[in-house]
Structure formats: structure tokens, C-alpha cells
Scaffold this motif. Structure first.
Motif, PDB file in Angstrom:
ATOM      1  N   TRP A  63       1.041  -1.333  -0.001  1.00  0.00           N
ATOM      2  CA  TRP A  63       0.104   0.234   0.044  1.00  0.00           C
ATOM      3  C   TRP A  63       0.920   1.239   0.103  1.00  0.00           C
ATOM      4  CZ3 TRP A  63      -4.947  -0.312  -0.889  1.00  0.00           C
ATOM      5  CH2 TRP A  63      -5.772  -1.580  -0.512  1.00  0.00           C
ATOM      6  N   LYS A  64       0.660   2.014  -0.785  1.00  0.00           N
ATOM      7  CA  LYS A  64       1.547   3.279  -1.101  1.00  0.00           C
ATOM      8  C   LYS A  64       0.600   4.604  -0.935  1.00  0.00           C
ATOM      9  CE  LYS A  64       4.200   5.879  -4.715  1.00  0.00           C
ATOM     10  NZ  LYS A  64       3.166   7.163  -4.741  1.00  0.00           N
ATOM     11  N   LYS A  65       1.183   5.395   0.309  1.00  0.00           N
ATOM     12  CA  LYS A  65       0.688   6.438   0.504  1.00  0.00           C
ATOM     13  C   LYS A  65       0.076   7.562  -0.412  1.00  0.00           C
ATOM     14  CE  LYS A  65      -0.032   9.914   4.333  1.00  0.00           C
ATOM     15  NZ  LYS A  65       0.516  10.354   5.763  1.00  0.00           N
ATOM     16  N   HIS A  66      -0.676   8.147  -0.905  1.00  0.00           N
ATOM     17  CA  HIS A  66      -0.774   8.910  -1.831  1.00  0.00           C
ATOM     18  C   HIS A  66      -0.290  10.371  -1.316  1.00  0.00           C
ATOM     19  CE1 HIS A  66      -2.674  12.304  -4.515  1.00  0.00           C
ATOM     20  NE2 HIS A  66      -2.968  11.292  -5.132  1.00  0.00           N
ATOM     21  N   PRO A  67       0.702  11.058  -2.210  1.00  0.00           N
ATOM     22  CA  PRO A  67       1.099  12.250  -1.661  1.00  0.00           C
ATOM     23  C   PRO A  67       0.652  13.389  -1.266  1.00  0.00           C
ATOM     24  CG  PRO A  67       1.476  12.237  -3.953  1.00  0.00           C
ATOM     25  CD  PRO A  67       0.942  10.880  -3.526  1.00  0.00           C
ATOM     26  N   ARG A  68      -0.910  13.378  -1.598  1.00  0.00           N
ATOM     27  CA  ARG A  68      -1.717  14.463  -1.186  1.00  0.00           C
ATOM     28  C   ARG A  68      -2.559  13.815   0.068  1.00  0.00           C
ATOM     29  NH1 ARG A  68      -1.788  15.508  -6.607  1.00  0.00           N
ATOM     30  NH2 ARG A  68      -0.508  17.380  -7.282  1.00  0.00           N
ATOM     31  N   ALA A  69      -2.356  12.672   0.408  1.00  0.00           N
ATOM     32  CA  ALA A  69      -3.394  12.032   1.459  1.00  0.00           C
ATOM     33  C   ALA A  69      -3.492  12.716   2.648  1.00  0.00           C
ATOM     34  CB  ALA A  69      -2.531  10.720   2.056  1.00  0.00           C
ATOM     35  N   PHE A  70      -4.781  13.099   3.023  1.00  0.00           N
ATOM     36  CA  PHE A  70      -5.227  13.847   4.294  1.00  0.00           C
ATOM     37  C   PHE A  70      -5.155  13.093   5.467  1.00  0.00           C
ATOM     38  CE2 PHE A  70      -7.545  15.665   0.510  1.00  0.00           C
ATOM     39  CZ  PHE A  70      -7.334  17.031   0.625  1.00  0.00           C
ATOM     40  N   HIS A  71      -5.004  11.761   5.326  1.00  0.00           N
ATOM     41  CA  HIS A  71      -5.013  11.104   6.582  1.00  0.00           C
ATOM     42  C   HIS A  71      -3.642  10.534   6.827  1.00  0.00           C
ATOM     43  CE1 HIS A  71      -9.361  11.529   7.040  1.00  0.00           C
ATOM     44  NE2 HIS A  71      -9.453  11.305   5.952  1.00  0.00           N
ATOM     45  N   SER A  72      -3.083  10.246   8.092  1.00  0.00           N
ATOM     46  CA  SER A  72      -1.738   9.678   8.085  1.00  0.00           C
ATOM     47  C   SER A  72      -1.882   8.199   8.948  1.00  0.00           C
ATOM     48  CB  SER A  72      -0.777  10.739   8.970  1.00  0.00           C
ATOM     49  OG  SER A  72      -1.589  10.894  10.278  1.00  0.00           O
ATOM     50  N   SER A  73      -2.924   7.915   9.559  1.00  0.00           N
ATOM     51  CA  SER A  73      -3.254   6.556  10.098  1.00  0.00           C
ATOM     52  C   SER A  73      -3.215   5.782   9.228  1.00  0.00           C
ATOM     53  CB  SER A  73      -4.602   6.859  10.740  1.00  0.00           C
ATOM     54  OG  SER A  73      -5.500   6.928  10.120  1.00  0.00           O
ATOM     55  N   ARG A  74      -3.298   4.368   9.624  1.00  0.00           N
ATOM     56  CA  ARG A  74      -3.108   3.012   8.913  1.00  0.00           C
ATOM     57  C   ARG A  74      -4.499   3.005   7.967  1.00  0.00           C
ATOM     58  NH1 ARG A  74      -0.792  -1.518   9.988  1.00  0.00           N
ATOM     59  NH2 ARG A  74      -2.622  -2.427   9.623  1.00  0.00           N
ATOM     60  N   ILE A  75      -4.299   2.081   7.174  1.00  0.00           N
ATOM     61  CA  ILE A  75      -5.417   1.640   6.140  1.00  0.00           C
ATOM     62  C   ILE A  75      -6.793   1.608   6.826  1.00  0.00           C
ATOM     63  CG2 ILE A  75      -5.942   0.531   4.227  1.00  0.00           C
ATOM     64  CD1 ILE A  75      -2.941  -0.140   3.849  1.00  0.00           C
TER      65      ILE A  75
END
Length: 198
Positions: A63-75
Motif C-alpha cells: 500500500w502506497k500513501k498518496h502524496p496528497r493524503a489527508f489522513h496519516s493513520s493506517r489503512i
């Protein structure tokens, strides 16, 4: 020329999975399956690699975090749009990430570890997340195939449900980072760093 590789069974087609063994890794040939880029060196420079052969190819889902992700917690169901399932391939000191659509691999981006000295670390408080980033004072190369060139953007991955453990991923990332930096040192000593298609 066939290369030994570490390949997760998750990205394989159903018929291929049916024929896979219970072992987490297996050797196959990936010749001709991807178009990547490498640092081009003269033959005499490449000969210096003989005591340090390239690490095994690693290919598995992360799972790769989107660079503009709004959430930093787990999936989770609440932030699944912030995470993208990607087939991550480590090969000859490169990292690429891909989408698999109808059994076809679609290239999304690539990092050449020869161009940026970086590190991969565990994320505290998680048993599955890891973080890839340039070392202090380093930046991603503008010639890498992604949109973060010239920045210190961190790549965040989660190996939840991956067939490789976080310890496996950390070990493989570190081997390919070290190999990429070894390529850079050889290229610098020979004065011939350039990019070309494989």
C-alpha cells in the motif's frame, strides 16, 4: 539473461497462483516484462561489480500513501482513498511502482537509488508501515520518473496483507539502495553517468 528474483504470489494471475508453491519466494525470469532505466557504464567499469552481484529482484504488493493524503493513520475504510495498492519492484538499485490492470502491469513511477542517497526506516507505532526518504541534505533527482524531483518528499508504504513482512521489505530496500549507491560510485569514478532504456 535470466535473473533470480523474489516475487510475491499476490500479483500473479489466478492460474499462476494455483501453480505456486508454499514457499514465500521463488525464482523466475522477468526478462522483457518492464521498461525501466539504468545508469550506463562502460564494460570495464561494470567488471568492478563482479564481487558484488545485484540483489535479487523483489516484486510484491504494497500500500502506497498518496502524496496528497489527508489522513496519516493506517489503512481503513475511512481513509482508503489516501492509500493506493501498488506492485512495487526493486531491481538493480531501482524502485518502481505499478498498477496491475487485467493482469497487465502499468508503470506509475520509478526511483533510481544511484541518483539519491536515501534511507528506509520503520514507522514507530506500526508493525507494518515503512518510510523511504532522502538522507539529510539530499533530494530526489529531477531525472527520476516521478513528480517529486528536487524535493525531500517521503514515500510511505504499508505492507499490511503483503506476502512479504516488513523485515523482508526493509532488508530488500536496503540492499537495493546500497547497490544503487555502488553503481553511482563506479559511474563517478569512470566519469560516465547517463540514463538509457533497458
Amino acid at each position: 539473461k535470466n535473473r533470480k528474483c523474489i516475487l510475491s504470489s499476490r500479483p500473479l494471475k489466478p492460474e499462476a497462483r494455483a501453480n505456486s508453491t508454499s514457499q514465500p519466494f521463488r525464482s523466475i525470469s522477468l526478462e522483457g516484462t518492464m521498461a525501466l532505466h539504468r545508469v550506463t557504464l562502460p564494460l570495464e567499469a561494470l567488471s568492478t561489480f563482479s564481487p558484488h552481484p545485484a540483489p535479487a529482484i523483489t516484486a510484491a504488493n504494497l500500500w502506497k500513501k498518496h502524496p496528497r493524503a489527508f489522513h496519516s493513520s493506517r489503512i481503513s475504510l475511512l481513509n482508503n482513498l489516501s492509500w493506493q495498492k501498488r506492485l512495487v519492484v526493486l531491481q538493480e538499485g531501482f524502485m518502481s511502482w505499478n498498477v496491475v490492470l487485467d493482469g497487465r502491469r502499468v508503470h506509475r513511477g520509478e526511483v533510481d537509488f544511484a541518483l539519491t542517497d536515501c534511507e528506509v526506516i520503520e514507522i514507530p507505532g506500526s508493525e507494518t508501515m515503512l518510510l523511504l526518504r532522502p538522507k539529510q541534505g539530499e533530494f530526489w533527482s529531477d531525472t527520476d520518473d516521478h513528480r517529486q524531483g528536487g524535493t525531500r518528499r517521503e514515500f510511505t508504504f504499508d505492507c499490511a496483507n503483503s506476502t512479504l513482512s516488513r523485515a523482508d521489505w526493509l532488508a530488500q530496500f536496503r540492499q537495493h539502495i546500497a547497490y544503487g549507491q555502488a553503481r553511482a560510485q563506479v559511474a563517478q569514478s569512470s566519469g560516465s553517468i547517463s540514463s538509457s532504456s533497458r
